[in-house]
Design a protein around this motif. Structure first.
Motif, short mmCIF file in Angstrom:
data_model
loop_
_atom_site.label_atom_id
_atom_site.label_comp_id
_atom_site.label_asym_id
_atom_site.label_seq_id
_atom_site.Cartn_x
_atom_site.Cartn_y
_atom_site.Cartn_z
N GLU A 76 -82.00 -97.61 86.43
CA GLU A 76 -81.84 -96.42 87.28
C GLU A 76 -80.65 -96.59 88.22
N THR A 77 -80.48 -97.77 88.78
CA THR A 77 -79.36 -98.05 89.67
C THR A 77 -78.03 -97.94 88.91
N HIS A 78 -77.97 -98.50 87.71
CA HIS A 78 -76.75 -98.39 86.89
C HIS A 78 -76.44 -96.93 86.60
N TYR A 79 -77.45 -96.15 86.30
CA TYR A 79 -77.27 -94.73 86.03
C TYR A 79 -76.71 -94.01 87.25
N LEU A 80 -77.26 -94.30 88.42
CA LEU A 80 -76.77 -93.67 89.65
C LEU A 80 -75.33 -94.08 89.96
N ILE A 81 -74.99 -95.32 89.64
CA ILE A 81 -73.60 -95.78 89.81
C ILE A 81 -72.69 -95.00 88.87
N ALA A 82 -73.11 -94.82 87.62
CA ALA A 82 -72.30 -94.07 86.65
C ALA A 82 -72.08 -92.64 87.12
N ILE A 83 -73.09 -92.05 87.74
CA ILE A 83 -72.96 -90.70 88.28
C ILE A 83 -71.96 -90.70 89.44
N ARG A 84 -72.08 -91.66 90.34
CA ARG A 84 -71.16 -91.73 91.49
C ARG A 84 -69.72 -91.96 91.06
N LEU A 85 -69.54 -92.71 89.99
CA LEU A 85 -68.20 -92.96 89.48
C LEU A 85 -67.69 -91.82 88.60
N LYS A 86 -68.55 -90.81 88.44
CA LYS A 86 -68.22 -89.61 87.66
C LYS A 86 -67.99 -89.91 86.17
N TYR A 87 -68.68 -90.94 85.66
CA TYR A 87 -68.62 -91.23 84.24
C TYR A 87 -69.50 -90.24 83.46
N VAL A 88 -70.58 -89.80 84.11
CA VAL A 88 -71.51 -88.83 83.52
C VAL A 88 -72.02 -87.91 84.62
N ASP A 89 -72.55 -86.78 84.19
CA ASP A 89 -73.23 -85.88 85.11
C ASP A 89 -74.71 -86.23 85.11
N GLU A 90 -75.34 -86.08 86.25
CA GLU A 90 -76.78 -86.31 86.33
C GLU A 90 -77.50 -85.25 85.52
N THR A 91 -78.47 -85.68 84.74
CA THR A 91 -79.28 -84.73 83.99
C THR A 91 -80.73 -84.86 84.40
N LYS A 92 -81.37 -83.73 84.51
CA LYS A 92 -82.79 -83.72 84.87
C LYS A 92 -83.61 -84.41 83.79
N GLU A 93 -83.21 -84.23 82.54
CA GLU A 93 -83.97 -84.79 81.43
C GLU A 93 -84.01 -86.33 81.48
N LEU A 94 -82.86 -86.94 81.78
CA LEU A 94 -82.84 -88.40 81.82
C LEU A 94 -83.62 -88.93 83.03
N MET A 95 -83.47 -88.28 84.17
CA MET A 95 -84.24 -88.72 85.35
C MET A 95 -85.74 -88.52 85.12
N THR A 96 -86.11 -87.46 84.42
CA THR A 96 -87.52 -87.22 84.09
C THR A 96 -88.04 -88.33 83.17
N LEU A 97 -87.23 -88.74 82.20
CA LEU A 97 -87.64 -89.80 81.28
C LEU A 97 -87.77 -91.14 82.01
N ILE A 98 -86.85 -91.43 82.92
CA ILE A 98 -86.95 -92.65 83.72
C ILE A 98 -88.23 -92.63 84.55
N THR A 99 -88.52 -91.51 85.17
CA THR A 99 -89.74 -91.37 85.98
C THR A 99 -90.98 -91.52 85.11
N LYS A 100 -90.97 -90.93 83.93
CA LYS A 100 -92.12 -91.03 83.03
C LYS A 100 -92.38 -92.48 82.62
#
Length: 116
Positions: A76-100
């Motif tokens: 999750e931290t790596h994903y948030l870093i990738a978002i901050r670095l603008k490598y990817v856009d945050e998606t609700k689907e991926l955050m939902t899967l991480i939470t699940k």
């Protein structure tokens, strides 16, 4: 029960697929950096569930479930870093899967602890 029958393992395998797809969009110069790190943390989740399931006791399985939780938090931290670095856009689907996956891991660990 075999690890391949566990919902938490199945869902974490889905997460690995999503992470590989998402991280394929990272810049080439991240191949040995963030791309490698996020993929390793994703792979670690179902791998630890599988390894723990192959152990002799629920106590050992709980330990491996805890390691999988740590890997999920790292992912999750790596994903948030990738978002901050603008490598990817945050998606609700991926955050939902991480939470699940987190909820399933915590639920499974709590179930095992009650059995002890």
């Amino acid at each position: 029960m075999e690890h391949k029958d566990l919902d938490v393992w199945k869902c974490s395998m889905d997460l690995v697929e999503e992470i590989y797809t998402m991280s394929s969009k990272f810049p080439d110069d991240e191949r040995y950096g963030l791309t490698s790190q996020i993929r390793r943390s994703a792979i670690s989740i179902p791998s630890n569930i599988a390894e723990g399931s192959g152990r002799k006791s629920d106590k050992e399985l709980i330990q491996f479930i805890s390691i999988a939780l740590g890997s999920l938090t790292e992912l999750e931290t790596h994903y948030l870093i990738a978002i901050r670095l603008k490598y990817v856009d945050e998606t609700k689907e991926l955050m939902t899967l991480i939470t699940k996956v987190k909820q399933l891991l915590l639920g499974f660990r709590n179930y095992l602890k009650r059995k002890l």
